[in-house]
Design an enzyme around this catalytic site. Structure first.
Site, PDB file in Angstrom:
ATOM      1  CE  LYS A 123      -4.167   2.550  10.024  1.00 42.67           C
ATOM      2  NZ  LYS A 123      -4.064   3.165   8.843  1.00 42.67           N
ATOM      3  CG  ASP A 132      -0.402   3.274   8.835  1.00 39.25           C
ATOM      4  OD1 ASP A 132       0.713   3.005   8.458  1.00 39.25           O
ATOM      5  OD2 ASP A 132      -1.429   2.668   8.221  1.00 39.25           O
ATOM      6  CG  ASP A 165      13.919   8.776   0.941  1.00 36.94           C
ATOM      7  OD1 ASP A 165      14.807   8.815   0.489  1.00 36.94           O
ATOM      8  OD2 ASP A 165      12.822   9.849   0.727  1.00 36.94           O
ATOM      9  CB  THR A 220      -2.091  -7.676   3.049  1.00 33.19           C
ATOM     10  OG1 THR A 220      -2.644  -6.421   3.160  1.00 33.19           O
ATOM     11  CG2 THR A 220      -1.747  -7.996   4.495  1.00 33.19           C
TER      12      THR A 220
HETATM   13  O1  C5P Z   1     -11.484  -0.629   7.335  1.00 33.56           O
HETATM   14  P1  C5P Z   1     -10.409  -1.579   7.808  1.00 33.56           P
HETATM   15  O2  C5P Z   1     -10.726  -2.256   9.018  1.00 33.56           O
HETATM   16  O3  C5P Z   1     -10.396  -2.457   6.823  1.00 33.56           O
HETATM   17  O4  C5P Z   1      -9.327  -0.690   7.897  1.00 33.56           O
HETATM   18  C1  C5P Z   1      -8.013  -1.445   7.989  1.00 33.56           C
HETATM   19  C2  C5P Z   1      -6.839  -0.376   8.216  1.00 33.56           C
HETATM   20  O5  C5P Z   1      -5.758  -0.897   8.385  1.00 33.56           O
HETATM   21  C3  C5P Z   1      -6.886   0.664   6.863  1.00 33.56           C
HETATM   22  O6  C5P Z   1      -6.306   1.938   7.414  1.00 33.56           O
HETATM   23  C4  C5P Z   1      -5.810  -0.155   6.078  1.00 33.56           C
HETATM   24  O7  C5P Z   1      -5.227   0.739   5.098  1.00 33.56           O
HETATM   25  C5  C5P Z   1      -4.939  -0.666   7.218  1.00 33.56           C
HETATM   26  N1  C5P Z   1      -4.058  -1.586   6.570  1.00 33.56           N
HETATM   27  C6  C5P Z   1      -4.537  -2.766   6.241  1.00 33.56           C
HETATM   28  N2  C5P Z   1      -3.649  -3.727   5.869  1.00 33.56           N
HETATM   29  C7  C5P Z   1      -2.477  -3.867   5.758  1.00 33.56           C
HETATM   30  C8  C5P Z   1      -1.845  -2.628   6.196  1.00 33.56           C
HETATM   31  C9  C5P Z   1      -2.662  -1.552   6.781  1.00 33.56           C
HETATM   32  O8  C5P Z   1      -5.883  -3.065   6.228  1.00 33.56           O
HETATM   33  N3  C5P Z   1      -1.693  -4.874   5.585  1.00 33.56           N
END
Ligand code: C5P
Length: 233
Positions: free
Chosen positions: A33, A60, A65, A120
């Protein structure tokens, strides 16, 4: 696409990202990602370089817009030959339909397109008192997922704990891509609603997005392999 683990490459430069991906040479090339930080720092070229190394890419960028702008932007992203892209469902059905149109190449192929329902980081308190949205977070997530499905999208990004609810509302083939994954014996960092790779598989996630449990691991390849074993194999 088959159930898979997506590594969140949350690095701030092309050099750091490529040095990290060097650790996976010779074996299975992880699905990665690329988020806003890396894309804004390193530009479309980092996408081309990672693609040329043989990785699948989830770009991502969470577009949101007016429909015409999103259509044109998606047409550019489609030319980068990524595998999965996303928009905010909050842009509405017409915007999501325009995104899909822009993504579709002249030969009819296109990357998968998913929608962010509610971030979230948005609490019930923010939803009600700042955004003035009356229904609960869960009702909003289900309605936004249904809107994404009505627009023809392939799925949504959501917490693994919301995946079952989304599947109930939108059907088993509607994809759920779920961050918030931690090993049972590891630190949770700043994530709150978390689950393990094995549990995410049980609940019905199609793709898990895993960042620090792999990127900050002393042995990223071993941690990635463990994720695959728990979730995908
Ligand atoms: O390091 P970690 O496993 O927490 O990373 C999770 C990834 O998923 C990060 O890139 C974060 O920005 C993304 N993300 C998230 N929760 C969301 C949407 C995206 O943790 N609701």
């Amino acid at each position: 696409m088959e159930r898979d683990v997506i590594i969140a490459c949350d690095f701030s430069s092309a050099e750091a990202t490529l040095a990290f991906l060097d650790k996976f040479q010779g074996g299975r090339k992880p699905f990665v990602k690329i988020g806003m930080e890396l894309f804004y720092a390193a530009g479309p070229d980092i996408v081309r370089q990672i693609k040329a190394r043989g990785h699948k890419i989830f770009l991502d960028l969470k577009l949101h817009d007016i429909p015409n702008t999103v259509r044109k932007a998606m047409s550019v992203l489609s030319g980068l030959d990524v595998d999965l892209v996303n928009v905010h469902a909050g842009g509405g059905i017409a915007m999501m339909e325009a995104a899909l149109e822009g993504l579709t190449r002249p030969d009819g192929t296109r990357p998968l397109l998913i929608a962010v329902t509610q971030l979230t980081s948005t609490s019930e308190e923010v939803l009600h008192n700042q955004l003035l949205i009356g229904p609960s977070i869960n009702e909003t997530i289900v309605k936004y997922a249904q809107n994404a499905k009505a627009a023809g999208l392939d799925g949504v990004v959501c917490s693994p704990l919301e995946a079952a609810m989304v599947k109930d509302a939108c059907g088993a083939s509607f994809l759920t891509v779920t961050p918030g994954i931690r090993f049972a014996d590891a630190a949770t960092d700043d994530q709150v609603r978390i689950t393990t790779p094995a549990k995410a598989r049980q609940i019905g996630s199609d793709f898990i997005v895993v960042g620090r449990p792999i990127t900050a691991s002393p042995d990223p390849l071993a941690s990635y392999t463990r994720c695959l074993q728990e979730f995908a194999d």
